[in-house]
Each structure stands twice: as C-alpha cells, then as structure tokens.
Scaffold this active site. Structure first.
Site, short mmCIF file in Angstrom:
data_model
loop_
_atom_site.label_atom_id
_atom_site.label_comp_id
_atom_site.label_asym_id
_atom_site.label_seq_id
_atom_site.Cartn_x
_atom_site.Cartn_y
_atom_site.Cartn_z
N HIS A 130 22.09 -14.87 31.33
CA HIS A 130 23.21 -15.25 32.18
C HIS A 130 23.99 -16.41 31.56
O HIS A 130 23.51 -17.07 30.64
CB HIS A 130 22.73 -15.65 33.58
CG HIS A 130 22.40 -14.48 34.45
ND1 HIS A 130 21.18 -13.86 34.43
CD2 HIS A 130 23.15 -13.81 35.38
CE1 HIS A 130 21.18 -12.86 35.29
NE2 HIS A 130 22.36 -12.81 35.88
N LYS A 134 24.64 -20.93 35.37
CA LYS A 134 23.74 -20.42 36.42
C LYS A 134 22.64 -21.44 36.69
O LYS A 134 22.00 -21.95 35.77
CB LYS A 134 23.13 -19.08 36.00
CG LYS A 134 22.29 -18.44 37.10
CD LYS A 134 21.90 -17.01 36.75
CE LYS A 134 21.00 -16.38 37.81
NZ LYS A 134 21.64 -16.34 39.15
#
Length: 241
Positions: A130, A134
């Site tokens: 990600h 995040k």
C-alpha cells in the site's frame, strides 16, 4: 438514496463523493473525526464510514439511536471497537468489510476454494502493498485473507499467523501463515496469496489501480443494506457469494 459520509476529507471519502455525484446519490453531509454525527444523521437513508476506528463508538451510538443502517469500510479496529460494531448490528443492518472491491471479494472466494482444494500440503503466505500514508498494517484485506485461511485449516489466528520474519528463525512450521506488509509510493492496494507446495506454487493476486472501484462497491453495499433486517453483513453477502 441519501448518504451521510464519514471520513469525507480522506482519500476514500473523496472517491465516494466523486462516485456518488456520477451515480446521482445525494451526500447529505460530509463529516470527519470529531464532528457531531447525531446532528446530521436524521437526514440520511444510510451512513457510509471510512473515517477512523476511534469513531466506532460514536457511530454505533448515533446509528443505533436513529435506527440508520451503516456501511463500514474503516479498518484497524480494536477488539472493543469491533464489539461496538457487533452490538450495533443487533439493532440495525450493518455491512462491515475490509474491502468493497468486487475483484477483492472474488479473491476472498477463490482463496477459500483454493485452500480447500489444496489441503495441508501447501505453505501459506500473504503479501500486501500500500501507499506510504496508510496508517495500519497489515491491511484489513490481508487480515481477512488470513482469517479465511485459518478457518479452512482450522488454525488459531493469534497462534498461527506470523507477521514478518527476522533472524535465525529455524524451519518454517507447517501450520504457519506468513503475512508481509510493504509500504511505499502511491500504491492503491495489491494483495497476493501464495500457496507453495512440493514442485509447484499457486499465486492468487489482486491489484487495484484506482479507489473508484472501492467507492462504487461501497455505494452498491449502501443501496443493498437499506431495508435489510438487523445483522452483521459482509460484502460477500452483498454480492451473493
């Protein structure tokens, strides 16, 4: 359909607002952490939450009192926060999912089927990637994949799931499920489940190129949940998987 959107300033909140405009869905209000949910909730048909786990208690109180269904895509809940959501689902319908992509939910289904077919002779590993912003790791989607594998193999998540490896760790235990998180750049979300056996390896992967797919899935879940009886539903229920 009228939607109260929580987490409106976040990446997913902005994606949902954009998708709602195209789908002729009315966003009655866009709120963020610290805003008063109770003041805005009466004007909506359903609440969509992509805010922060800390908002779970207030969300549960407001939805429970107003009898409004909820679609929750926030991840990283503590046991106490998860319990508040489960308690809410006793009085109103709730869709709780770590991922609203149709493709990812197909990955959930395929992972279950592959684990059932391949049996205990394959080692299980999950890798997720990600963007650098995040906040939680592993992703909610990776946790869900690990939960599916634990369920099929009849393993205990707390005992058998291993997050990363370092040092002289010895041979890999047969019942271990490895989960690995990578963070960097602007990656929307990649997930891969690897089944490694003797002389062969199977990989199931999903790569998201845009948050629009998650936003459209959340709106689909919101339309589906209105009018349903109280209960805790998943995106797999929405899709009929």
């Amino acid at each position: 359909m009228r939607v109260l959107l929580l987490g409106a300033k976040g990446r997913m909140g902005q994606a949902i607002a954009a998708a709602a405009a195209k789908a002729e869905v009315e966003i009655t209000a866009g709120l963020d952490l610290g805003d008063d949910i109770a003041k805005q909730i009466q004007d909506c048909d359903v609440v969509i939450d992509f805010s922060h786990p800390n908002a779970s208690s207030e969300l549960s109180r407001a939805c429970g009192k107003a009898k409004k269904p909820a679609v929750i895509g926030t991840t990283g809940h503590s046991e106490e926060e998860r319990a508040a959501i489960e308690d809410l689902a006793r009085s109103v319908p709730v869709v709780l999912s770590p991922n609203f992509s149709v493709g990812v939910n197909a990955l959930f289904w395929l992972t279950r089927k592959a684990a059932e077919m391949l049996g205990d002779g394959f080692d299980l590993e999950i890798t997720e990637i990600h963007h650098r912003l995040k906040k939680d790791a592993p992703s909610g989607t990776a946790k869900k994949l690990a939960e599916i594998l634990c369920e099929v193999r009849q393993l205990d998540y707390g005992k058998n799931v291993r997050h990363g490896r370092e040092g002289l760790i010895g041979e890999r235990p047969a019942n271990e499920i490895g989960v690995h998180s990578i963070r960097g750049g602007d990656v929307v979300g990649d997930h891969t489940v690897t089944f490694s056996g003797a002389g062969e390896r199977l990989e199931l992967s999903h790569k998201a190129a845009s948050r629009e797919t998650f936003a459209l899935g959340a709106l689909r879940a919101a339309r589906w949940i209105v009018g349903k009886p109280p209960g805790l539903y998943s995106m797999e229920d929405v899709l009929g998987l």
